[in-house]
Design a protein around this motif. Structure first.
Motif, PDB file in Angstrom:
ATOM      1  N   LYS A 106       6.496   1.655  -0.195  1.00  0.00           N
ATOM      2  CA  LYS A 106       7.032   0.950   0.602  1.00  0.00           C
ATOM      3  C   LYS A 106       8.200   1.509   1.268  1.00  0.00           C
ATOM      4  O   LYS A 106       8.579   1.298   2.861  1.00  0.00           O
ATOM      5  CB  LYS A 106       7.827  -0.487   0.049  1.00  0.00           C
ATOM      6  N   SER A 107       8.855   2.554   0.769  1.00  0.00           N
ATOM      7  CA  SER A 107      10.243   2.891   1.488  1.00  0.00           C
ATOM      8  C   SER A 107       9.803   4.294   2.324  1.00  0.00           C
ATOM      9  O   SER A 107      10.471   4.545   3.191  1.00  0.00           O
ATOM     10  CB  SER A 107      11.027   3.662   0.203  1.00  0.00           C
ATOM     11  N   ARG A 108       8.478   4.483   2.384  1.00  0.00           N
ATOM     12  CA  ARG A 108       7.930   5.777   3.373  1.00  0.00           C
ATOM     13  C   ARG A 108       6.761   5.239   4.282  1.00  0.00           C
ATOM     14  O   ARG A 108       6.364   5.811   4.897  1.00  0.00           O
ATOM     15  CB  ARG A 108       7.438   6.921   2.226  1.00  0.00           C
ATOM     16  N   THR A 109       6.446   3.997   4.114  1.00  0.00           N
ATOM     17  CA  THR A 109       5.370   3.507   4.808  1.00  0.00           C
ATOM     18  C   THR A 109       5.585   2.755   6.035  1.00  0.00           C
ATOM     19  O   THR A 109       6.204   1.631   5.638  1.00  0.00           O
ATOM     20  CB  THR A 109       4.167   3.026   3.788  1.00  0.00           C
TER      21      THR A 109
ATOM     22  N   TRP B 163      -4.211   1.792  -2.856  1.00  0.00           N
ATOM     23  CA  TRP B 163      -3.858   0.806  -1.677  1.00  0.00           C
ATOM     24  C   TRP B 163      -2.443   1.038  -1.247  1.00  0.00           C
ATOM     25  O   TRP B 163      -1.577   1.212  -2.121  1.00  0.00           O
ATOM     26  CB  TRP B 163      -4.091  -0.747  -2.125  1.00  0.00           C
ATOM     27  N   MET B 164      -2.297   1.156  -0.008  1.00  0.00           N
ATOM     28  CA  MET B 164      -1.248   1.551   0.661  1.00  0.00           C
ATOM     29  C   MET B 164      -0.291   0.354   1.122  1.00  0.00           C
ATOM     30  O   MET B 164       0.627   0.124   1.057  1.00  0.00           O
ATOM     31  CB  MET B 164      -1.234   2.592   1.662  1.00  0.00           C
ATOM     32  N   GLY B 165      -1.077  -0.337   1.919  1.00  0.00           N
ATOM     33  CA  GLY B 165      -0.356  -1.708   2.635  1.00  0.00           C
ATOM     34  C   GLY B 165      -1.483  -2.171   3.730  1.00  0.00           C
ATOM     35  O   GLY B 165      -2.544  -1.879   3.886  1.00  0.00           O
TER      36      GLY B 165
ATOM     37  N   TYR C  54      -3.367 -10.242  11.261  1.00  0.00           N
ATOM     38  CA  TYR C  54      -3.713 -10.353  12.706  1.00  0.00           C
ATOM     39  C   TYR C  54      -2.492 -10.872  13.447  1.00  0.00           C
ATOM     40  O   TYR C  54      -2.503 -10.624  14.640  1.00  0.00           O
ATOM     41  CB  TYR C  54      -5.071 -11.160  12.732  1.00  0.00           C
ATOM     42  N   SER C  55      -1.597 -11.563  12.655  1.00  0.00           N
ATOM     43  CA  SER C  55      -0.319 -12.030  13.201  1.00  0.00           C
ATOM     44  C   SER C  55       0.733 -11.063  13.038  1.00  0.00           C
ATOM     45  O   SER C  55       1.780 -11.359  13.914  1.00  0.00           O
ATOM     46  CB  SER C  55       0.046 -13.281  12.638  1.00  0.00           C
ATOM     47  N   GLY C  56       0.229  -9.831  12.717  1.00  0.00           N
ATOM     48  CA  GLY C  56       1.391  -8.868  12.417  1.00  0.00           C
ATOM     49  C   GLY C  56       2.305  -8.810  11.299  1.00  0.00           C
ATOM     50  O   GLY C  56       3.069  -7.856  11.074  1.00  0.00           O
ATOM     51  N   SER C  57       2.030  -9.484  10.406  1.00  0.00           N
ATOM     52  CA  SER C  57       2.649  -9.529   9.052  1.00  0.00           C
ATOM     53  C   SER C  57       2.238  -8.560   8.282  1.00  0.00           C
ATOM     54  O   SER C  57       1.096  -8.069   8.242  1.00  0.00           O
ATOM     55  CB  SER C  57       2.341 -10.735   8.198  1.00  0.00           C
ATOM     56  N   THR C  58       3.103  -7.783   7.387  1.00  0.00           N
ATOM     57  CA  THR C  58       2.898  -6.601   6.716  1.00  0.00           C
ATOM     58  C   THR C  58       3.250  -6.706   5.264  1.00  0.00           C
ATOM     59  O   THR C  58       4.182  -7.424   4.849  1.00  0.00           O
ATOM     60  CB  THR C  58       3.407  -5.496   7.241  1.00  0.00           C
ATOM     61  N   TYR C  59       2.380  -6.231   4.380  1.00  0.00           N
ATOM     62  CA  TYR C  59       2.577  -6.028   3.095  1.00  0.00           C
ATOM     63  C   TYR C  59       2.445  -4.546   2.627  1.00  0.00           C
ATOM     64  O   TYR C  59       1.229  -3.731   3.067  1.00  0.00           O
ATOM     65  CB  TYR C  59       1.709  -6.968   2.337  1.00  0.00           C
ATOM     66  N   TYR C  60       3.288  -4.227   1.858  1.00  0.00           N
ATOM     67  CA  TYR C  60       3.015  -2.753   1.524  1.00  0.00           C
ATOM     68  C   TYR C  60       3.133  -2.551  -0.282  1.00  0.00           C
ATOM     69  O   TYR C  60       3.602  -3.140  -0.890  1.00  0.00           O
ATOM     70  CB  TYR C  60       4.688  -1.817   2.040  1.00  0.00           C
TER      71      TYR C  60
END
Length: 126
Positions: free
Chosen positions: A66-69, A49-51, A55-61
């Protein structure tokens, strides 16, 4: 019927930036209440799993990537994009996008997701 289709360059040189697109049909990304994940599978290895982007634009990595994605959404095209910088041959994999109704962090079990794309092969080589 929700459908996901990944697309990308196929071959990327080491230390370049990989850009992939997941084109979504059957649901509007910002109003469909889905979370959109990128997952990859290197040859001979398990899913990683990468990230994700909500739907609201929030992101998780993934902490390891995380430093490259970075993951973004283009609402005008109904697409989810993935950028992975400074790629190496270890980034060679089949890359998938997947949709879920809830936030799924770090999980790759296919049954947890509502929809999967068919995947796109990316090879990192000079």
């Amino acid at each position: 019927q929700v459908q996901l289709q990944e697309s990308g360059p196929g071959l990327v040189k080491p230390w370049q930036t990989l850009s992939l697109t997941c084109t979504v049909s059957g649901v509007s990304i910002p109003t469909g209440w889905y979370y959109w994940s990128w997952i990859r599978q290197p040859p001979g290895k398990g899913l990683e799993w990468m990230g994700l982007i909500g739907y609201s634009g929030s992101t998780y990595y993934s902490p390891s990537l995380k430093s490259r994605t970075s993951i973004h959404m283009d609402t005008s095209k109904n697409q989810i994009t993935l950028q992975l910088v400074s790629v190496t041959p270890e980034d060679t994999a089949v890359y998938y996008c997947a949709a879920s109704k809830g936030v799924i962090l770090g999980q790759t079990t296919k049954e947890l997701y509502d929809y999967w794309g068919q995947g796109t092969q990316v090879t990192v080589s000079s």
